[in-house]
Design an enzyme around this catalytic site. Structure first.
Site, PDB file in Angstrom:
ATOM      1  N   ASP A 120     -15.367  17.104   5.712  1.00 15.53           N
ATOM      2  CA  ASP A 120     -16.383  17.324   4.674  1.00 15.53           C
ATOM      3  C   ASP A 120     -17.066  15.984   3.971  1.00 15.53           C
ATOM      4  O   ASP A 120     -16.262  15.043   3.874  1.00 15.53           O
ATOM      5  CB  ASP A 120     -15.398  17.748   3.599  1.00 15.53           C
ATOM      6  CG  ASP A 120     -16.193  18.288   2.119  1.00 15.53           C
ATOM      7  OD1 ASP A 120     -17.037  19.155   2.314  1.00 15.53           O
ATOM      8  OD2 ASP A 120     -16.055  17.728   1.112  1.00 15.53           O
TER       9      ASP A 120
ATOM     10  N   GLU B 177     -19.418  17.224   8.816  1.00 10.67           N
ATOM     11  CA  GLU B 177     -20.344  17.852   7.814  1.00 10.67           C
ATOM     12  C   GLU B 177     -21.104  16.582   7.464  1.00 10.67           C
ATOM     13  O   GLU B 177     -20.705  16.008   6.700  1.00 10.67           O
ATOM     14  CB  GLU B 177     -19.763  18.587   6.550  1.00 10.67           C
ATOM     15  CG  GLU B 177     -20.827  19.051   5.797  1.00 10.67           C
ATOM     16  CD  GLU B 177     -20.651  19.298   4.132  1.00 10.67           C
ATOM     17  OE1 GLU B 177     -21.203  19.876   3.388  1.00 10.67           O
ATOM     18  OE2 GLU B 177     -19.720  18.161   3.877  1.00 10.67           O
TER      19      GLU B 177
END
Length: 542
Positions: free
Chosen positions: A221, A280
């Site tokens: 993330d 990401e």
């Protein structure tokens, strides 16, 4: 357990290079205990659906101990399963069941920030940060794990710089003792300071913990955000969230993040079974995104340029070319994704208020994506043709961006409405009771049960396309070649295969490319020509 690859898979080049990876938003997939919230046992019980669909791996959003200020992306303890979702034993059983079904398991890791309830941050707040007279001390050792700074202004009443939260408002919150801490997302998500060696050591340990439990990789993330520019300089403009993905910002896509990812690649490579890292990463160009997947860094990075591409043949052609060229320059595969838990579902984006139009385009886009070289990511429910739920009562919303001014539009809840599995009324087999977000009454025709066996359904379209993708040697990893096409059309070939896409609002006639394999809408044949339906895609054997 290492998945046995089919003969058309290139195991020697890495399973991830052409893998189809299915994203599960944990709280919205399946509820096993009747509390209305999806959990690990529910996911385990529904894994046969993912395997039967034809996916190679499943990616799980965070299920760690968390106050749930941002759907679990505010982690209080990275080695503990939140009781909301089950236990560590449930996680181990899920991983084991997935491997038995031939599915690899990728889990989220959240390294840019922790929860404000994490032991480290509680210790930081407990420290006396008030500077002694004549000094500028702004905290002790615990605060050095985060970004604590004195404020500006006569009494330190102004934030240390002009950075804005992605969720809206300032990216700084003042503590009771007058210091400020950085949070690029919600105030409950303080950013970690990756210039501190303790942070590196802790996350190496966290990765090893889950690798030891058998996970096959990590989706990282905010992989672009862990390193901030030296001195935390001002940006000098407002509405900074709109700049993400279009330019390098002092808090995103700094070159220093690549040293972190190189270290993680060495760690992943030290384990058997081809464990992977997926970034990401929002980068301003395909070339900068490719830096995250150099041979000594991560294995994949999400291709948000493709996700954000409008329904336009010229734009799609350009994005596909740029994506393939950038990843080819570093020898990495390209990834393709249409939806995820952070964006409006692509059916609704493509339809602009017309769900019938959006469904036609979504079905065509799925075939386009699955025909392209590289790896594809599917978001739960897209195989059912689920639209965004655009009407939700304010009192059920949980997306923090909805509650902060000048931020996003708060529609992330709309793509997170729980999966419909069976039955004619909510919760459609999601669990024994209700669901944490209300499901529309119109979804009874969209359940897995309702679509199974219907050759015209979106579910069967996905199942058939994924089966063909496994069987046809020309699909997956490899080369493609564009063919000349009329305006509004795209045609490309791969070994023994052709894909035709019509993005116009009318039928398009062309010479029949070959033997029809599958189409998102039935074409019409006549004397060596074929009329492609408006907003449709077809695959051909050539």
């Amino acid at each position: 357990m290492t998945q046995e690859l089919t003969p058309t898979r290139t195991a020697q080049r890495g399973w991830w290079r052409d893998a189809v990876i299915y994203q599960v938003y944990v709280r919205s997939f399946a509820d096993s205990n009747g509390d209305g919230i999806g959990d690990l046992r529910g996911i385990r019980d529904r894994l046969p659906h993912v395997a039967a669909l034809g996916a190679d791996a499943v990616w799980l959003t965070p299920f760690y101990a968390s106050p749930q200020a941002d759907g679990g992306y505010d982690v209080a303890d990275y080695r503990v399963v939140d009781p909301l979702f089950g236990s560590l034993d449930d996680a181990a059983e899920l991983i084991s069941t997935a491997h038995e079904l031939g599915l690899r398991v990728i889990v989220d890791v959240v390294p840019n920030h922790t929860s404000d309830q994490h032991a480290w941050f509680r210790a930081a707040l407990a420290e006396d940060a008030a500077p002694a007279e004549g000094t500028e001390r702004d905290g002790g050792a615990a605060r050095e794990r985060y970004h604590f700074r004195p404020g500006r202004g006569a009494d330190g009443e102004l934030p240390p710089n002009d950075w804005e939260s992605v969720f809206g408002g300032p990216a700084w919150t003042r503590t009771r003792d007058g210091a400020w801490y950085l949070h690029l997302f919600a105030p409950q998500q303080p950013d970690l300071n990756w210039r501190n060696p303790e942070v590196h050591e802790e996350f190496d340990s966290i990765l090893r913990f889950w690798l030891g439990l058998g996970v096959d990789g990590f989706r990282i993330d905010v992989a672009h955000g862990m390193v901030k520019a030296e001195g935390l300089p001002d940006i000098g403009s407002r509405e900074q969230a709109k700049m993400i993905g279009s330019q390098v910002l002092p808090f995103f896509d700094q070159d220093g993040v690549h040293d972190i990812h190189r270290g993680w690649r060495r760690l992943l490579d030290s384990y058997a079974g081809e464990r992977i890292g997926v970034a990401e990463a929002w980068a301003p160009s395909p070339e900068r995104l490719a830096l995250y997947v150099r041979p000594d860094e991560l294995h994949q990075a999400f291709n948000f340029q493709f996700l954000n591409c409008p329904w336009d043949a010229t734009a799609m052609h350009a994005v596909i070319d740029a994506s393939l060229a950038a990843t080819a320059s570093v020898g990495a595969p390209t990834t393709w994704v249409l939806s995820n838990h952070d964006v409006v579902r692509h059916l609704t984006r493509y339809g602009a208020g017309d769900d019938a139009l959006g469904l036609r385009r979504a079905r065509a886009a799925a075939l386009l994506m699955l025909a392209l070289p590289g790896s594809a990511y599917l978001y739960q429910g897209e195989e059912l043709g689920l639209p965004e739920v655009t009407v939700l009562p304010d009192d059920v919303r949980q997306d923090p961006s909805f509650f902060r001014s000048n931020g996003q539009d708060g529609l992330r809840d709309g793509c997170r409405v729980p999966m419909p599995w069976s039955g004619g009324e909510p919760p459609y087999g999601f669990g024994p009771a209700g669901s944490w977000l209300p499901q529309p009454d119109t979804w009874k025709s969209l359940t897995v049960e309702a679509q199974t066996g219907d050759p015209l359904s979106t579910l069967e379209l996905y199942r058939s396309a994924l089966a063909l993708r496994r069987e046809l040697p020309g699909l997956g990893d490899g080369e493609m070649e564009w063919q000349e096409s009329a305006e509004g059309l795209l045609t490309f070939t791969r070994p023994g295969f052709a894909c035709t896409l019509n993005t116009t609002d009318h039928e398009a006639e062309l010479a029949t490319p070959g033997r029809l394999l599958i189409a998102s809408a039935a074409p019409v044949f006549s004397d060596g020509t074929v009329a492609l339906s408006a907003d449709s895609c077809a695959w051909w054997a050539i």
